[in-house]
Structure formats: C-alpha cells, structure tokens
Write an enzyme that holds these catalytic residues in place. Sequence first.
Site, PDB file in Angstrom:
ATOM      1  N   TYR A   1       0.763  -1.117   0.094  1.00  0.00           N
ATOM      2  CA  TYR A   1       0.280  -0.145   0.028  1.00  0.00           C
ATOM      3  C   TYR A   1       0.912   1.254  -0.053  1.00  0.00           C
ATOM      4  O   TYR A   1       0.692   2.250  -0.733  1.00  0.00           O
ATOM      5  CB  TYR A   1      -0.953  -0.031   1.309  1.00  0.00           C
ATOM      6  CG  TYR A   1      -1.761   1.326   1.507  1.00  0.00           C
ATOM      7  CD1 TYR A   1      -2.894   1.549   0.479  1.00  0.00           C
ATOM      8  CD2 TYR A   1      -1.434   2.272   2.274  1.00  0.00           C
ATOM      9  CE1 TYR A   1      -3.588   2.711   0.497  1.00  0.00           C
ATOM     10  CE2 TYR A   1      -1.984   3.684   2.259  1.00  0.00           C
ATOM     11  CZ  TYR A   1      -3.239   3.780   1.561  1.00  0.00           C
ATOM     12  OH  TYR A   1      -3.771   4.870   1.539  1.00  0.00           O
TER      13      TYR A   1
ATOM     14  N   ARG B   1       1.901   8.404  12.745  1.00  0.00           N
ATOM     15  CA  ARG B   1       1.544   9.902  13.442  1.00  0.00           C
ATOM     16  C   ARG B   1       0.042  10.111  13.327  1.00  0.00           C
ATOM     17  O   ARG B   1      -0.861  10.634  14.366  1.00  0.00           O
ATOM     18  CB  ARG B   1       2.301  11.039  12.998  1.00  0.00           C
ATOM     19  CG  ARG B   1       2.152  12.391  13.712  1.00  0.00           C
ATOM     20  CD  ARG B   1       2.633  13.505  12.852  1.00  0.00           C
ATOM     21  NE  ARG B   1       1.841  13.415  11.565  1.00  0.00           N
ATOM     22  CZ  ARG B   1       2.726  13.703  10.390  1.00  0.00           C
ATOM     23  NH1 ARG B   1       3.963  13.777  10.445  1.00  0.00           N
ATOM     24  NH2 ARG B   1       2.126  13.822   9.528  1.00  0.00           N
TER      25      ARG B   1
ATOM     26  N   ARG C   1     -10.757   5.082   9.131  1.00  0.00           N
ATOM     27  CA  ARG C   1      -9.767   4.511   8.350  1.00  0.00           C
ATOM     28  C   ARG C   1      -8.623   3.886   9.320  1.00  0.00           C
ATOM     29  O   ARG C   1      -8.155   4.341  10.221  1.00  0.00           O
ATOM     30  CB  ARG C   1      -9.184   5.581   7.468  1.00  0.00           C
ATOM     31  CG  ARG C   1      -9.901   6.360   6.572  1.00  0.00           C
ATOM     32  CD  ARG C   1      -9.243   7.254   5.660  1.00  0.00           C
ATOM     33  NE  ARG C   1      -8.490   8.110   6.364  1.00  0.00           N
ATOM     34  CZ  ARG C   1      -8.947   9.559   6.299  1.00  0.00           C
ATOM     35  NH1 ARG C   1     -10.074   9.786   5.392  1.00  0.00           N
ATOM     36  NH2 ARG C   1      -8.282  10.569   6.973  1.00  0.00           N
TER      37      ARG C   1
ATOM     38  N   PHE D   1      15.834  19.350  -1.241  1.00  0.00           N
ATOM     39  CA  PHE D   1      14.559  18.943  -1.749  1.00  0.00           C
ATOM     40  C   PHE D   1      14.157  17.575  -1.210  1.00  0.00           C
ATOM     41  O   PHE D   1      13.024  17.366  -0.451  1.00  0.00           O
ATOM     42  CB  PHE D   1      14.115  18.831  -3.210  1.00  0.00           C
ATOM     43  CG  PHE D   1      12.851  18.579  -3.580  1.00  0.00           C
ATOM     44  CD1 PHE D   1      11.779  19.288  -3.406  1.00  0.00           C
ATOM     45  CD2 PHE D   1      12.588  16.976  -4.139  1.00  0.00           C
ATOM     46  CE1 PHE D   1      10.405  18.564  -3.845  1.00  0.00           C
ATOM     47  CE2 PHE D   1      11.527  16.752  -4.503  1.00  0.00           C
ATOM     48  CZ  PHE D   1      10.360  17.550  -4.346  1.00  0.00           C
TER      49      PHE D   1
END
Length: 481
Positions: free
Chosen positions: A239, A287, A297, A358
């Site tokens: 997933y 978290r 969920r 980044f």
Amino acid sequence: MSSSALLTSIGHPSEIAALLRWKLSGKAHAAKSLSGTTTPTSPKSRSFTSNGTNSVTSSQSNSSGDLNGLAESQNADLGKQSPNGDLPPLSDTATTWERCEYYLFLTSRSFAVVISELNATLRTPTALFYLVLRGLDTVEDDMTLDPAYKISLLENFYTFLSDTSWTFDGISQQEKDRALLVDFTCVTKELAKLDNVYQEVITDITKRMGKGMAMYISQEDSLQDPGNRVKTIQDYNEYCYYVAGLVGEGLTRLFLHSTLEPDLVDDPPHVLSVHMGLFLQKTNIIRDFKEDTDEFRVFWPREIWSNHVPSGKTEDLVLMKGDEALACLNDMIKDAIGLVPDVLDYLSMLRDRTVFRFCAIPQVMAVTSLALLFNNPEVFSRNVKIRRGLTVKLMYETQSMKSVAKIFRREIQNILGRGDLAVDVVCGKAIAACDTHIRRLSSRKPLFMLPLDEPTPLALVVLLIGVFLWLFQGFVRRMYA
C-alpha cells in the site's frame, strides 16, 4: 514568526537561536508570500514560472531562506496539510500557471517552499507532478464517494491528464483540496506544455498509483471493517508503495531526465527511491493514527496490531491504551526505522544541492517525528507535532550529507534503549549506517553551510536579551495599537 514559537522552545537554546537567526537574517520579508501575507503571484513574491525560470523576488534564493512557510507547515502531514486559509482569493484574471501556483500553496505550503528552491529545470515538472498526485489522493480520501465510482475514477485518472477540459465537481465539500479538482484544467493545460518525457513519467506514475489505490478500496471485507484494509506487513509495504513509493520512483526519473543527477539509476525495482517514499508514508501513518481512526480508516497492518489486541477486533484497536498501546506503536516505528540505511544511501548519491535539500528535508523531519512519537501515549489522543523552533533548526542543519547523517544518528540514538531488544537491534543497524556515511565524509569539507552549533554561554545571554526585547516590543505595540 509569533512569540508562541519562542515560548514553545524555551529550554532549547539552539532552537531559539535558529528562530532568532531566521528572524534577524532578513529572510522573513522574502518568505511572506509563502505564509499568506501576499499572493504567490504578486510582483515581489517568489514564483516558479512555467518556462522554468524563477521570477524576480525581493531576496535571492538562499538555502536558509523561506523558512516561515516550512515552520508553519511541517507540523502537518509530511507532504499533506490543511489549506492555507490566510491566502487571498485567486484573481479572475490569473493565468493557468498562476492558478497552478496558487493551488500548490493552498494544498501544501511546505512542498511549495521546497519546490521553489529546486533547480529551474525541475521546478515546473515537480510542481505539476505534485498537483496531479494531490488531485488523485483527494479522490481516494473522499469517503462520501460510492466505492465503485471511486474505483473507476482512480483507475482512469491518468486518462484525464491528456484532456485539458476535464474537471471534477463531485468531490465532497468537506475535502480540503476540492478546489484543485474543480479547476483541474489549469494543471492539464500546463502539463501539456512539458517535455514529452516529463509527461510520460507523470502519466505512468499516476496510472500505476491509481490502480494500486483502487485495489485496496475494492477489497469487500475492508468496506465492512477498516481493520481489514491492510492485513499483513506485505500488504502494508505494498500500500505504501502505491501511494508513496511510486512518488520516489517518479521523482528519480524526473531527476535523471533533467541530467542533474547522473549517479542515479533508472532501473526497476528502484528499491532506494521507493524506500524514500515508504519512510515518509509510514511516518505519516504512524502519526495520523487518531485522525485516521476518527475517519473510519485504519492503515496500521493487522499483522502488527493484532499482537497487542487479543480480541483482534478493530474497535478494540481504536480503544487501545497503556503498555500494550505503546508496544504496538513502538513496533510500527521499528518497522519504519528499518528503512533508514536505504534512505541514507539514496541521499548520498545526490549531487545537485537543490535536489539534495528537496529530498533530505522531508526525511529529516520524518526521523525527528519518529523519535518524538516513540513510546508517546499522546499519539492515541492527538496529532503530535514537532516544535516550530525545532523545524527551523533542522532546516538550517540540513545542508550536507554529513549533517543529515548526524541528524539521523542523533534522533535514532534518542530511541535506542527505550524499547525492547528488537527495537534496539533495528536502531543499532540504522546508527551503523549513519556512522558509515559520517566516517566516509569526515575527511571532506562540508559542501554547504555548517549546521547550527549549540550556542556558547555568552551567546545565550545575548539571545535571552533579544527574546526579552522582542516580546516587550510586541507587548508595547499591542498596548498602543
């Protein structure tokens, strides 16, 4: 930056130093557009333009600049956050690119900031890549859509990218990024202007991600019991691969096409780049336990949490408390920390400074979050946040591979010895990976600015005086306002 940021960092001198350093550096004015004070498309604000150049700003791009938006937003999801309600309305005369830029700031100020710091050749394709996946993710998040209809939308979303007239007004009014889909033509029109290779990468990743998301929604037993959505650790990894690992693969392919990162390899299965995405996604999932369960969920794999919930019932997972809850939480964190060696290996291959920051900044925030979440019972009652001062301090520290390896080592060391033997073994391997990179780089001079050191006693006195004067100035201003 408000005085509350300073107050929450009391007892952490290096964070106060970082906050004051940012405030006094003159970068606050340059970052105002990122915190919603001015529109992202105003003449003096930073704008990443569709032709790949950076428009005129009141301050030159700097590795330590534009921290306000990140300090405001890193406490939200790493890559997902609530809309910035303080942004002014979008002008009716805005161009398609200005609309894209607006939605980027609206959906994730943190990503808007780090994308704006990218090399010009990557700025536009990366921004559009994010907006496309943000739209796809918004469809997945909408729990009001009929499952069959949602599956169809997810599986076919990639086909909409070539249709410059497609928009979607069927998303729930409660979805925070609804406006992006309602005005999605601005994204597809700008996407059509990109180099064909960039378009192919974005379309391919969108297609595979949409099908992966649809696969998990189509599981009949998960519609009745959200605890069945992710059953095994293999399901969990799969997933996370579809919703985040593919992002790592896609970004790597964009980096390669830009020719900025010759050391990267476009060779499936893209293990290192995929694990970069998995590390961020697993941190988010850990978290966001409270937020996700409140929305019906569950992304924690049953294979892990069932060891701590004897009944095996999802409703008992949601009510889990005490030592068993903490043991379950720590098992989740242990699983994520196992990815650290690959994360460091990937970062060590990056050569362009803007690409490195980044990629590195979200990873640094993630490992710091894991250290904060470890053995923390508040995870089950609220969203645990990194202090704003710590966020700014980490931004200043994230300047080179050596500094990043040191941050990882420091945060994982904070976990070592606080859990069981299995946790310590995984942490030990991660620390060994950090030490390997630190030793390799110890004989080299840092490429960029040195990390912010702990201030000396004299510096602390100066800082405290500065804090007092700053707070006093604000107090007087409010009295006579």
